[in-house]
Write an enzyme that holds these catalytic residues in place. Structure first.
Site, short mmCIF file in Angstrom:
data_model
loop_
_atom_site.label_atom_id
_atom_site.label_comp_id
_atom_site.label_asym_id
_atom_site.label_seq_id
_atom_site.Cartn_x
_atom_site.Cartn_y
_atom_site.Cartn_z
N ASP A 1 -5.40 -10.29 -0.09
CA ASP A 1 -4.13 -11.00 0.11
C ASP A 1 -3.28 -10.97 -1.17
O ASP A 1 -3.76 -11.27 -2.26
CB ASP A 1 -4.40 -12.45 0.50
CG ASP A 1 -3.12 -13.16 0.92
OD1 ASP A 1 -2.21 -12.50 1.48
OD2 ASP A 1 -3.01 -14.38 0.67
N HIS A 2 -1.99 -10.62 -1.00
CA HIS A 2 -1.04 -10.56 -2.11
C HIS A 2 -1.51 -9.58 -3.18
O HIS A 2 -1.35 -9.81 -4.37
CB HIS A 2 -0.77 -11.96 -2.70
CG HIS A 2 0.18 -12.76 -1.85
ND1 HIS A 2 -0.21 -13.33 -0.67
CD2 HIS A 2 1.50 -13.05 -1.99
CE1 HIS A 2 0.82 -13.97 -0.12
NE2 HIS A 2 1.88 -13.81 -0.89
N HIS B 1 0.85 -1.19 0.00
CA HIS B 1 0.00 0.00 0.00
C HIS B 1 0.89 1.26 0.00
O HIS B 1 2.11 1.19 0.08
CB HIS B 1 -0.98 0.02 1.19
CG HIS B 1 -0.41 0.44 2.50
ND1 HIS B 1 -1.18 1.01 3.49
CD2 HIS B 1 0.85 0.35 3.00
CE1 HIS B 1 -0.42 1.26 4.54
NE2 HIS B 1 0.80 0.87 4.28
N CYS C 1 5.78 6.39 4.63
CA CYS C 1 4.58 5.65 4.21
C CYS C 1 4.05 6.17 2.88
O CYS C 1 3.15 5.57 2.29
CB CYS C 1 3.49 5.77 5.27
SG CYS C 1 3.97 5.02 6.83
N HIS D 1 3.00 -4.84 4.07
CA HIS D 1 2.85 -5.35 5.43
C HIS D 1 2.27 -6.77 5.42
O HIS D 1 1.57 -7.15 4.48
CB HIS D 1 1.89 -4.46 6.24
CG HIS D 1 2.40 -3.08 6.47
ND1 HIS D 1 3.46 -2.81 7.28
CD2 HIS D 1 2.00 -1.88 5.98
CE1 HIS D 1 3.69 -1.49 7.30
NE2 HIS D 1 2.81 -0.90 6.52
N HIS E 1 5.05 0.20 -0.31
CA HIS E 1 5.77 -0.71 0.58
C HIS E 1 4.70 -1.70 1.03
O HIS E 1 3.61 -1.72 0.45
CB HIS E 1 6.39 0.07 1.75
CG HIS E 1 5.39 0.74 2.63
ND1 HIS E 1 4.74 1.90 2.26
CD2 HIS E 1 4.87 0.39 3.83
CE1 HIS E 1 3.89 2.25 3.21
NE2 HIS E 1 3.94 1.34 4.17
N GLU F 1 -1.14 -3.64 11.68
CA GLU F 1 -0.34 -3.30 10.51
C GLU F 1 1.09 -3.79 10.76
O GLU F 1 1.76 -4.28 9.86
CB GLU F 1 -0.35 -1.79 10.29
CG GLU F 1 0.15 -1.38 8.94
CD GLU F 1 -0.04 0.10 8.68
OE1 GLU F 1 -1.07 0.47 8.10
OE2 GLU F 1 0.83 0.90 9.08
#
Lengths: 136, 136, 136, 136, 136, 136
Positions: free
Chosen positions: E80-81, E15, E34, E42, E40, E125
């Site tokens: 996800d992913h 994100h 951020c 998480h 980047h 996070e």
């Protein structure tokens, strides 16, 4: 058919890193806030590893209850809720760094473990700083 | 340029430590509450380690998806939500101590991993009691 | 000036989810692998919360040693290394779901805690499935 | 009297597994959802191990503050809150698998650690997938 | 007799925090690293809580298998992913801060949970930064 | 649309539980090993919770970087690597029980947090003993 078994215990203690052969300035420079005059403290997590053959009659390398009792008697009853520098014989002349605490714990337990079995100590000073002795 | 890759899985099972060659008294004396007649149980955490060369085309030692599927097919589908003593072939005549469970899991997986790669098993019976096979 | 204090303990037990008023088919359909005939098991992590005023003489809501002893005497000595369905009075006629175990633990401890203090129970059946009673 | 000391750090990054020598179909087949065109990401936990003799004057193998600063300067300042494929020199032509990231981190740190001391890297891509380099 | 049940799941995503109504300078000033242009990522840990009456026939507030399947279908299969900013409808015009992700997950699940039951979302996070919605 | 955000920090400190109005015998009886004359210590984990409306321009309740800096400036710089009884003003006349430390941390931070936002403190003295203030 050697297996390693691990037992995790813990103790809470105060300590201070200080080398009496050095000046206060040098101690502060080298040890920083770990040199705080009035001590600070940690929740130490301790993992004791014993490596040996599995006994076919029990399926055990060593009875975890026996290992846990040995650790309590020889290590945690000595160090838990103590000031390592002031309240223990072991660190009267040894700096209680994590490395040295792990070596001392190894010495305290080695004589109580079967000589045919290997013994390793992992000591967590914090979640992010930990040590293992002997190195593999 | 060997790398070790680790995959963590888990299963929940009932078991009882009992040596049928012994009297009930001796079983209770040796195994204590782990000998409870009606079984007790654990959330077992399992870490499977594979050591080998990195494949330059993928950057992988072994595809973690493949490894995870092998563990599911050959280990956790067999043991999860089971009574190890009563519901599995593997522990019909083997005491399901953590040491023996790790050795059995190694046998179940060894034939499915490339013979050029090393395989190690770490099994957590609880957060504080765990074993590794083979010992290094 | 109310503070909540939390004490974490654990126990290992076998259990089976089964409603005797239902057919085997319906039990299997509803409870799936948790209905396994020969039981399965868990490492239960238990967090007991007591909420009340801080005693100005001690700085305590309740002495954690006292709380820990109450949990051992009234809960973990009963359930640890047991088969909840077969070895305990509490689950003879109550399905030992995580929800019901939390409610039973609350009943076992409530009478031993000062009536002016609130009591809450969190029970981890696994790291990923847990419950809290009473709901806030 | 060698001891191993461990320091845990972390960084958060985006990445994508993709081999430019292959077709999109083959990349998707081999890397699955890790091949997602617009990247995905992880919280990487990094454990750096240094093995060596204990300095008798300090009780240290290496000052953890020094080790932590080396990791920050040479590793986490480079990779934290970055896209490994697009924002770093190291993964311009190297697939950023966990295995390769561990090897790269070893290369970045090796020259800054005393040559008499051993260096090992453990990298957690998730709690359940992790790697160690060099393998023991 | 209300009980809260908790189910933990996870997903890995990329994100970027960026407000398109602001200049690049202001975005960098407010969001710092951020705001990294190339994203980047998480490992998000997600805890879904459902509060309601215990069904006396099952001992369940909600079947954890059902809850886990709902989370997979409506949340983790979506996120996800993935790159939250580029690959999802939900964050096309909403900044994917942890706070907003938790609110969106609540919206996605609310309609699939019994209206008599309360729903809360906790989203990690990182291990050190997490959020809960609705606030109690 | 209130969200709670949580930030986890830590500090390491020595302390001793002792009520100067009591005899040594009574102190030992009430506080047990926590009364050790030369102090002991802990790794304190601290979770600070702020509850408020989400700012639509940032997606934040409070910038975690700002919150982290406030905690460092007003709490952990004061207490980390210190002896709470000897090195801090706050515990000169207050027993440094976990309950009282949480209340003091709340007082130290309250004035720096927006009055429209709620503030809660959770303090872990060990993994198994922790407190929360104010109680819900």
């Amino acid at each position: 058919m050697k297996v390693t078994v691990f037992r995790k215990e813990h103790f809470n203690a105060a300590h201070r890193l200080h080398n009496p052969a050095w000046s206060d300035e040098k101690n502060l420079e080298v040890f920083g806030k770990c040199n705080n005059y009035n001590y600070h403290g940690h929740n130490y997590d301790l993992i004791v590893e014993v490596t040996g053959e599995v006994n076919p009659e029990t399926g055990y390398v060593i009875d975890m209850k026996v290992l846990s009792d040995l650790i309590r008697e020889h290590v945690t009853d000595k160090f838990d809720h103590k000031n390592l520098n002031l309240d223990t014989e072991e660190f009267k002349e040894v700096i209680p760094s994590a490395e040295n605490i792990a070596i001392v714990i190894h010495q305290l337990l080695r004589k109580h473990i079967d000589p045919l079995q290997e013994l390793h100590i992992t000591l967590y000073e914090t979640e992010r700083n930990f040590v293992r002795y002997p190195a593999r």
